[in-house]
Design a protein around this motif. Structure first.
Motif, short mmCIF file in Angstrom:
data_model
loop_
_atom_site.label_atom_id
_atom_site.label_comp_id
_atom_site.label_asym_id
_atom_site.label_seq_id
_atom_site.Cartn_x
_atom_site.Cartn_y
_atom_site.Cartn_z
N ILE A 42 0.83 -1.20 0.00
CA ILE A 42 0.00 0.00 0.00
C ILE A 42 0.87 1.25 0.00
O ILE A 42 1.78 1.39 0.82
CB ILE A 42 -0.91 0.02 1.24
CG1 ILE A 42 -1.83 -1.20 1.22
CG2 ILE A 42 -1.71 1.31 1.32
CD1 ILE A 42 -2.56 -1.42 2.53
N VAL A 43 0.56 2.19 -0.91
CA VAL A 43 1.23 3.49 -0.91
C VAL A 43 0.50 4.35 0.12
O VAL A 43 -0.69 4.63 -0.02
CB VAL A 43 1.19 4.15 -2.30
CG1 VAL A 43 1.74 5.57 -2.24
CG2 VAL A 43 1.96 3.31 -3.30
N SER A 44 1.21 4.73 1.17
CA SER A 44 0.56 5.48 2.24
C SER A 44 0.55 6.98 1.97
O SER A 44 -0.31 7.69 2.49
CB SER A 44 1.25 5.19 3.57
OG SER A 44 2.62 5.54 3.52
N SER A 45 1.47 7.47 1.17
CA SER A 45 1.46 8.89 0.81
C SER A 45 2.28 9.10 -0.45
O SER A 45 3.13 8.29 -0.80
CB SER A 45 2.00 9.75 1.95
OG SER A 45 3.38 9.52 2.14
N ARG A 46 1.99 10.22 -1.12
CA ARG A 46 2.73 10.59 -2.32
C ARG A 46 2.91 12.10 -2.27
O ARG A 46 1.95 12.84 -2.07
CB ARG A 46 1.94 10.19 -3.57
CG ARG A 46 2.67 10.42 -4.86
CD ARG A 46 1.86 9.99 -6.07
NE ARG A 46 1.34 8.64 -5.97
CZ ARG A 46 2.00 7.54 -6.35
NH1 ARG A 46 3.20 7.64 -6.86
NH2 ARG A 46 1.44 6.34 -6.22
N GLU A 47 4.13 12.55 -2.43
CA GLU A 47 4.43 13.97 -2.42
C GLU A 47 5.03 14.35 -3.77
O GLU A 47 6.06 13.83 -4.15
CB GLU A 47 5.44 14.30 -1.31
CG GLU A 47 4.94 14.03 0.08
CD GLU A 47 6.01 14.28 1.12
OE1 GLU A 47 6.83 15.20 0.94
OE2 GLU A 47 6.03 13.53 2.10
N ARG A 48 4.36 15.25 -4.45
CA ARG A 48 4.87 15.75 -5.73
C ARG A 48 5.44 17.14 -5.52
O ARG A 48 4.80 17.98 -4.91
CB ARG A 48 3.77 15.77 -6.77
CG ARG A 48 3.29 14.39 -7.13
CD ARG A 48 2.25 14.46 -8.23
NE ARG A 48 1.85 13.13 -8.61
CZ ARG A 48 0.69 12.58 -8.28
NH1 ARG A 48 -0.18 13.27 -7.57
NH2 ARG A 48 0.41 11.36 -8.67
N THR A 49 6.61 17.37 -6.05
CA THR A 49 7.20 18.70 -5.96
C THR A 49 6.65 19.58 -7.08
O THR A 49 5.99 19.08 -8.01
CB THR A 49 8.73 18.63 -6.06
OG1 THR A 49 9.08 18.16 -7.35
CG2 THR A 49 9.31 17.71 -4.98
N SER A 50 6.96 20.84 -7.04
CA SER A 50 6.49 21.75 -8.08
C SER A 50 7.04 21.37 -9.44
O SER A 50 6.41 21.64 -10.47
CB SER A 50 6.86 23.19 -7.73
OG SER A 50 8.27 23.32 -7.61
N SER A 51 8.17 20.71 -9.48
CA SER A 51 8.76 20.27 -10.75
C SER A 51 7.84 19.32 -11.51
O SER A 51 7.87 19.27 -12.72
CB SER A 51 10.09 19.57 -10.50
OG SER A 51 11.01 20.45 -9.91
N TYR A 52 7.03 18.56 -10.78
CA TYR A 52 6.11 17.61 -11.40
C TYR A 52 5.15 18.32 -12.35
O TYR A 52 4.78 17.78 -13.40
CB TYR A 52 5.33 16.88 -10.32
CG TYR A 52 4.31 15.89 -10.86
CD1 TYR A 52 4.68 14.60 -11.20
CD2 TYR A 52 2.98 16.26 -11.02
CE1 TYR A 52 3.76 13.69 -11.68
CE2 TYR A 52 2.05 15.36 -11.51
CZ TYR A 52 2.44 14.08 -11.84
OH TYR A 52 1.52 13.19 -12.32
N TYR A 53 4.77 19.52 -12.01
CA TYR A 53 3.77 20.27 -12.77
C TYR A 53 4.37 21.19 -13.82
O TYR A 53 3.64 21.86 -14.54
CB TYR A 53 2.88 21.06 -11.81
CG TYR A 53 2.21 20.15 -10.82
CD1 TYR A 53 1.10 19.39 -11.17
CD2 TYR A 53 2.71 20.03 -9.53
CE1 TYR A 53 0.50 18.54 -10.27
CE2 TYR A 53 2.10 19.17 -8.61
CZ TYR A 53 1.00 18.43 -9.00
OH TYR A 53 0.42 17.57 -8.10
#
Length: 72
Positions: A42-53
């Motif tokens: 199970i993936v408990s969290s995902r953090e995307r940085t501003s670079s992702y967008y």
């Protein structure tokens, strides 16, 4: 010239795994780690940085945390 992509793993004392992707753009990081995430559970969290967008010409730093069991 091809972009360098890097996946870093860290595992804490409780067995929780963090995956950090560098050098990928857009959803490329999720494609790179999909099989690993499925194997870990199970993936408990995902953090995307501003670079992702940002545009495809920029790099991405993305961190995914997967642990043993559910929340709590």
């Amino acid at each position: 010239m091809a972009r360098r992509r890097e996946i870093r793993f860290s595992i804490d004392d409780a067995g929780n795994v963090a995956i950090e992707v560098q050098g990928a753009v857009g959803d490329e990081c999720e494609k790179m780690t999909r099989d690993i995430e499925e194997a870990l559970g199970i993936v408990s969290s995902r953090e995307r940085t501003s670079s992702y967008y940002q545009s495809q010409n920029t790099s991405l730093d993305d961190t995914v945390s997967a642990g043993q069991g559910g929340e709590g």
